[in-house]
Design an enzyme around this catalytic site. Structure first.
Site, short mmCIF file in Angstrom:
data_model
loop_
_atom_site.label_atom_id
_atom_site.label_comp_id
_atom_site.label_asym_id
_atom_site.label_seq_id
_atom_site.Cartn_x
_atom_site.Cartn_y
_atom_site.Cartn_z
CB THR A 114 -0.90 0.00 1.26
OG1 THR A 114 -1.44 1.32 1.45
CG2 THR A 114 -0.15 -0.37 2.52
CE1 TYR A 138 -3.64 -2.03 5.59
CE2 TYR A 138 -3.27 0.21 4.82
CZ TYR A 138 -3.55 -1.12 4.55
OH TYR A 138 -3.75 -1.53 3.26
#
Ligand SMILES: NC(=O)c1ccc[n+]([C@@H]2O[C@H](COP(=O)([O-])OP(=O)(O)OC[C@H]3O[C@@H](n4cnc5c(N)ncnc54)[C@H](O)[C@@H]3O)[C@@H](O)[C@H]2O)c1
Length: 326
Positions: A114, A138
């Site tokens: 990501t 995250y």
């Protein structure tokens, strides 16, 4: 090739499996359905299980040539309030998956990474060599897993492609699958739900950013374009390609205001919205330089923001009409 797709019942995974099948591959989906939806895997072989379950994975791994790993917890906000869940699922359970892979003959691995691994960029567009300093748990878990892959590549010859997606958006052209998250946190589905009055008016966080119209700029990349990058990554690994991490974005930043204006131009409908204060740590602008993905995989994002919005709109209306449990 036959591919084990973890998280294949989720949003991005379910679109990728269709691209894989269209490219002539065979897939087996593996998902614990914690955030995924069985309806998204209709017509595909689905094994319900957790990536931490090595015994369950072992016989499946004997039948495949590669693994695509989408399964993860993927809410930035939740990762701040409940980091244990994120380190357990995205690191501990994912390490267990890798143990199962290393115990098998499979040495090809594609990972959903990501742009959150970059944190707050100093310069734009973001390239793969931009500093990687995640600002939430995250992003930290995803960066950690990339480090693991890099080490296992050296010590265990596990070849991998880590694909760093920017903002996945849109829905499949067949109208049968699209984004279902519960809770929904992504801008475009929240905007469309606001239009359909199945969600409150869209909350736009911040209107005084240092951007041309004051709202945040992001790089929205169509989920089927992400899917085709996975098929190309598989081909790359099959042809002996070396381990690599690649950005997947359009290179085009779109502000929230531009998203809302485009939707109005395309449909004649206004997105009910209100402005709130900016969220801590929200960068004003994020967009990718994906030249490396083009060079290495021959990949470019083919669909623009209009196609993203229209496909998402078609899907959101269908979702509402079908009263999917979301
Ligand atoms: N959606 C985005 O914009 C975006 C951007 C960058 C990266 N990603 C990454 O792409 C991947 C897919 O994201 P998504 O938006 O499709 O999310 P999603 O929640 O729709 O999909 C994740 C899937 O993984 C499954 N899963 C989670 N933990 C599992 C476990 N322990 N065992 C088995 N299955 C498990 C869930 O049930 C779900 O089907 C994630 O790894 C995410 O971090 C997504």
């Amino acid at each position: 090739m036959r591919v084990l797709v973890t998280g294949g019942s989720g949003y991005v995974g379910s679109h990728a499996v269709r691209e894989l099948v269209d490219s002539g591959h065979d897939v087996v989906l593996y998902d614990n359905l914690s955030t995924g939806n069985r309806a998204l895997s209709q017509g595909f072989e689905l094994i319900v299980g957790d990536i931490s379950d090595r015994d369950r994975l072992a016989p499946i791994l004997e039948t495949v040539d590669a693994v695509m790993h989408f399964a993860a917890s993927a809410y930035v906000g939740e990762s701040v309030s409940n980091p244990r869940k994120y380190f357990h699922n995205n690191v501990e359970s994912a390490l267990s998956l890798l143990d199962a892979v290393l115990a098998s003959n499979v040495r090809r691995f594609v990972f959903s990474s990501t742009c959150a691994t970059y944190g707050l960029p100093e310069t734009l567009p973001i390239t793969e060599s931009s500093p990687r300093e995640p600002i939430n748990p995250y992003g930290a878990t995803k960066l950690f897993f990339e480090h693991v892959l890099s080490a296992y590549n050296v010590s265990h010859s596990l070849r991998y492609v880590a694909l760093r997606y920017f903002n996945a958006a849109g829905a499949h052209a067949n109208g049968m699958i699209g984004e279902i998250h519960d809770p929904e946190t992504h801008l475009i589905p929240l905007a469309l739900k606001a239009v359909l009055k199945t969600a409150p008016p869209l909350k736009v966080f911040g209107k005084d950013f240092d951007t041309p119209d004051g709202t945040c700029i992001r790089d929205y990349v169509h989920v089927s374009d992400l899917g085709s990058a996975h098929a190309l990554a598989l081909e790359y690994l099959a042809n002996g390609g070396a381990s690599i991490s690649l950005n997947l974005g359009t290179g085009q930043g779109t502000s929230i205001k531009e998203v809302l204006d485009s939707f109005r131009r395309l449909t004649g409908l206004n997105v009910p919205h209100e402005f709130g204060p900016p969220r801590t740590g929200d960068p004003p602008a994020l967009f990718a330089n994906s030249a490396k993905a083009k060079e290495v995989l021959g990949w470019v994002a083919r669909r623009d923001i209009d196609e993203i919005l229209m496909s998402a709109w078609k899907w959101q209306q269908k979702l509402e009409a079908a009263k999917y449990r979301i």
